[in-house]
Design a protein around this motif. Structure first.
Motif, PDB file in Angstrom:
ATOM      1  N   ARG A  53       0.846  -1.203   0.000  1.00 22.58           N
ATOM      2  CA  ARG A  53       0.000   0.000   0.000  1.00 22.58           C
ATOM      3  C   ARG A  53       0.879   1.249   0.000  1.00 22.58           C
ATOM      4  NH1 ARG A  53      -2.464  -0.811   4.404  1.00 22.58           N
ATOM      5  NH2 ARG A  53      -4.136  -2.091   3.583  1.00 22.58           N
ATOM      6  N   GLU A  61       2.974   9.388  -6.108  1.00 22.49           N
ATOM      7  CA  GLU A  61       3.567  10.709  -5.833  1.00 22.49           C
ATOM      8  C   GLU A  61       4.763  10.972  -6.740  1.00 22.49           C
ATOM      9  OE1 GLU A  61       2.345  13.142  -3.920  1.00 22.49           O
ATOM     10  OE2 GLU A  61       0.695  11.837  -3.301  1.00 22.49           O
ATOM     11  N   ARG A 129       1.217  17.511   9.329  1.00 19.33           N
ATOM     12  CA  ARG A 129      -0.002  18.107   9.898  1.00 19.33           C
ATOM     13  C   ARG A 129      -0.004  19.623   9.700  1.00 19.33           C
ATOM     14  NH1 ARG A 129      -4.173  16.647  12.218  1.00 19.33           N
ATOM     15  NH2 ARG A 129      -3.848  17.330  14.354  1.00 19.33           N
TER      16      ARG A 129
ATOM     17  N   GLU B  29     -11.212   6.338  -4.966  1.00 16.35           N
ATOM     18  CA  GLU B  29      -9.831   6.790  -4.891  1.00 16.35           C
ATOM     19  C   GLU B  29      -9.697   8.162  -5.541  1.00 16.35           C
ATOM     20  OE1 GLU B  29      -7.204   2.926  -4.610  1.00 16.35           O
ATOM     21  OE2 GLU B  29      -7.663   3.393  -6.700  1.00 16.35           O
ATOM     22  N   TYR B  31      -6.734  10.495  -7.167  1.00 17.77           N
ATOM     23  CA  TYR B  31      -5.405  10.969  -7.569  1.00 17.77           C
ATOM     24  C   TYR B  31      -5.441  11.574  -8.968  1.00 17.77           C
ATOM     25  CZ  TYR B  31      -4.880   6.037  -9.275  1.00 17.77           C
ATOM     26  OH  TYR B  31      -5.045   4.801  -9.863  1.00 17.77           O
ATOM     27  N   TYR B  67      -7.855   5.486  -1.131  1.00 14.92           N
ATOM     28  CA  TYR B  67      -6.560   6.124  -1.372  1.00 14.92           C
ATOM     29  C   TYR B  67      -6.786   7.531  -1.904  1.00 14.92           C
ATOM     30  CZ  TYR B  67      -2.457   7.570  -3.971  1.00 14.92           C
ATOM     31  OH  TYR B  67      -1.419   8.314  -4.468  1.00 14.92           O
ATOM     32  N   ASN B  69      -4.144  11.011  -3.165  1.00 13.24           N
ATOM     33  CA  ASN B  69      -2.767  11.511  -3.286  1.00 13.24           C
ATOM     34  C   ASN B  69      -2.595  12.782  -2.461  1.00 13.24           C
ATOM     35  OD1 ASN B  69      -4.065  13.427  -4.847  1.00 13.24           O
ATOM     36  ND2 ASN B  69      -2.777  13.158  -6.646  1.00 13.24           N
ATOM     37  N   SER B  70      -1.370  13.286  -2.427  1.00 16.61           N
ATOM     38  CA  SER B  70      -1.089  14.405  -1.522  1.00 16.61           C
ATOM     39  C   SER B  70      -1.881  15.659  -1.884  1.00 16.61           C
ATOM     40  CB  SER B  70       0.409  14.696  -1.496  1.00 16.61           C
ATOM     41  OG  SER B  70       0.866  15.076  -2.771  1.00 16.61           O
ATOM     42  N   THR B  73      -5.403  15.356  -0.684  1.00 19.74           N
ATOM     43  CA  THR B  73      -5.514  15.309   0.765  1.00 19.74           C
ATOM     44  C   THR B  73      -5.998  16.634   1.344  1.00 19.74           C
ATOM     45  OG1 THR B  73      -3.674  13.748   0.819  1.00 19.74           O
ATOM     46  CG2 THR B  73      -4.235  14.809   2.894  1.00 19.74           C
ATOM     47  N   HIS B  77      -9.574  17.459   3.165  1.00 14.45           N
ATOM     48  CA  HIS B  77      -9.503  18.062   4.497  1.00 14.45           C
ATOM     49  C   HIS B  77     -10.357  19.340   4.547  1.00 14.45           C
ATOM     50  CE1 HIS B  77      -7.410  19.804   8.086  1.00 14.45           C
ATOM     51  NE2 HIS B  77      -7.340  18.542   8.426  1.00 14.45           N
ATOM     52  N   ASP B 100      -9.821   1.138   5.403  1.00 21.03           N
ATOM     53  CA  ASP B 100      -9.349  -0.241   5.378  1.00 21.03           C
ATOM     54  C   ASP B 100      -8.803  -0.540   6.779  1.00 21.03           C
ATOM     55  OD1 ASP B 100      -7.741  -2.498   5.193  1.00 21.03           O
ATOM     56  OD2 ASP B 100      -7.012  -2.005   3.179  1.00 21.03           O
ATOM     57  N   ASP B 102      -6.630  -2.362   7.864  1.00 24.94           N
ATOM     58  CA  ASP B 102      -5.172  -2.546   7.933  1.00 24.94           C
ATOM     59  C   ASP B 102      -4.392  -1.290   7.548  1.00 24.94           C
ATOM     60  OD1 ASP B 102      -5.595  -5.256   8.524  1.00 24.94           O
ATOM     61  OD2 ASP B 102      -5.773  -5.715   6.381  1.00 24.94           O
ATOM     62  N   ASP B 103      -5.116  -0.245   7.180  1.00 21.14           N
ATOM     63  CA  ASP B 103      -4.433   0.940   6.671  1.00 21.14           C
ATOM     64  C   ASP B 103      -4.205   1.951   7.803  1.00 21.14           C
ATOM     65  OD1 ASP B 103      -3.472   3.109   5.311  1.00 21.14           O
ATOM     66  OD2 ASP B 103      -4.932   2.981   3.677  1.00 21.14           O
ATOM     67  N   MET B 105      -2.279   4.522   8.058  1.00 22.40           N
ATOM     68  CA  MET B 105      -2.238   5.930   7.666  1.00 22.40           C
ATOM     69  C   MET B 105      -3.648   6.518   7.597  1.00 22.40           C
ATOM     70  SD  MET B 105       0.827   6.962   7.370  1.00 22.40           S
ATOM     71  CE  MET B 105       2.424   6.173   7.441  1.00 22.40           C
ATOM     72  N   PHE B 109      -5.276   9.344   9.893  1.00 18.09           N
ATOM     73  CA  PHE B 109      -5.873  10.526   9.274  1.00 18.09           C
ATOM     74  C   PHE B 109      -7.233  10.809   9.923  1.00 18.09           C
ATOM     75  CE2 PHE B 109      -7.818  13.148   5.986  1.00 18.09           C
ATOM     76  CZ  PHE B 109      -6.759  13.937   5.581  1.00 18.09           C
ATOM     77  N   ASP B 112      -6.724  12.183  13.392  1.00 17.25           N
ATOM     78  CA  ASP B 112      -6.318  13.588  13.307  1.00 17.25           C
ATOM     79  C   ASP B 112      -7.497  14.497  12.959  1.00 17.25           C
ATOM     80  OD1 ASP B 112      -3.738  12.907  13.936  1.00 17.25           O
ATOM     81  OD2 ASP B 112      -2.988  12.961  11.874  1.00 17.25           O
ATOM     82  N   GLU B 115      -9.219  15.640  15.917  1.00 12.03           N
ATOM     83  CA  GLU B 115      -8.479  16.679  16.628  1.00 12.03           C
ATOM     84  C   GLU B 115      -8.648  18.032  15.932  1.00 12.03           C
ATOM     85  OE1 GLU B 115      -3.893  17.060  17.617  1.00 12.03           O
ATOM     86  OE2 GLU B 115      -4.705  15.081  18.113  1.00 12.03           O
TER      87      GLU B 115
END
Lengths: 184, 130
Positions: A53, A61, A129, B29, B31, B67, B69-70, B73, B77, B100, B102-103, B105, B109, B112, B115
């Motif tokens: 993953r 990226e 963050r 997804e 991206y 998923y 991409n940056s 993201t 958000h 997921d 198992d994910d 990250m 996220f 966070d 928060e």
């Protein structure tokens, strides 16, 4: 022809066998088909699901970074670059990429990479963050500060990101930027 | 206001904003080549909807993203930031953040998000099938 594809080599960090390597033109269609191939290639390896993953995240990226930030070359201004996926017997994955960059961007790139390389996992998390909340628009060709893209690579990597900038000989050759990320 | 629907593609998620029922789905997804271009109309739709929301309305958002991409993201958000602002303004807004199991990250996220956004109720839920 000003497309130094043959001069492009990826970083030598990490070991293992090449399972995917592409060198040539990049656009979003290339990213999508390579992304699919990357996933498929990873499925066939012994890399753990979490590593696979992360590897996909890093792969996209890297590939999109070439599309957005590689120095356009040739009369038609295409983006060229190389991406490579290697896997070691241990299941460790190494992703590398390289592309030409503008000479005037080299210092900025070094600065950004060096600053991220110094961070530990917790600092990377905090920088990520912080960047997520930063509303300042990107003002130049390369993203402001250490962008979310670079921090994403750092976050997924299990060792500091490795990079190198080569200066190929040749009157019209651009500096070549190489980046390597080890996962797992 | 008409409901808003965009089908999923390889690189973009399905957007299913059932404004008439106050239910907002995003799944898949993200991206795209240009995340800003993709998310701009989504942002506009959501903004218009939230502006016209009747007092005390209850809004349920379901985000099931495997998923992104940056560059997506930040925009995802921000969409959640808009929902949080509506909650701050007195609406009851909840976000179901699917991940997921198992994910790590994606789970982080979600944690966070809790928060970052204190006005909406955020539930973290495992995706049944990934």
């Amino acid at each position: 022809m000003d497309r130094p594809i043959s001069e492009q080599r990826c970083g030598s960090l990490g070991g293992g066998q090449i399972v995917l390597r592409y060198s040539g033109m990049f656009n979003q269609s290339t990213v999508l088909s390579l992304g699919e191939t990357c996933r498929w290639s990873l499925e066939a390896t012994n890399a753990r699901a979490a590593v696979r993953r992360k590897a996909f995240v890093v792969f996209v990226e890297m590939a999109q970074n070439i599309v957005h930030y590689a120095r356009a070359v040739g009369a038609d201004g295409v983006r060229v670059g190389t991406v490579e996926l290697r896997i070691a017997e241990s299941g460790q994955v190494t992703l590398s990429c390289s592309n030409p960059v503008s000479p005037d961007q080299v210092d900025r790139i070094r600065q950004k990479l060096d600053s991220v390389r110094m961070l530990d996992a917790e600092q990377i998390r905090r920088a990520y963050r912080h960047q997520l909340h930063d509303e300042t628009p990107e003002s130049d060709g390369i993203s402001r500060g250490a962008g979310l893209g670079l921090l994403t690579l750092a976050r997924e990597a299990s060792a500091p990101i490795e990079y190198r900038i080569d200066y190929p000989s040749g009157k019209h050759a651009y500096p070549q930027f190489h980046l390597s990320v080890v996962i797992g | 206001m008409d409901d808003f629907f965009l089908p999923a593609t390889t690189e973009t998620p399905e957007i299913n904003f059932g404004f008439s029922k106050n239910v907002l789905y995003i799944s898949g997804e993200a991206y795209p080549e240009n995340a800003m271009t993709f998310f701009a109309p989504i942002r506009v739709q959501l903004e218009q909807y939230l502006d016209r929301l009747s007092a005390g309305a209850q809004v349920k958002a379901y985000f099931a993203l495997k998923y992104f991409n940056s560059s997506s993201t930040k925009l995802i958000h921000r969409l959640i930031g808009m929902l949080d602002k509506a909650a701050e303004g007195g609406h009851r807004v909840s976000l179901h953040w699917y991940h997921d199991p198992d994910d790590d990250m994606m789970i982080d996220f979600g944690i966070d998000l809790r928060e970052d956004f204190r006005h909406i109720v955020i539930e973290l839920l495992p995706l049944e099938t990934v």
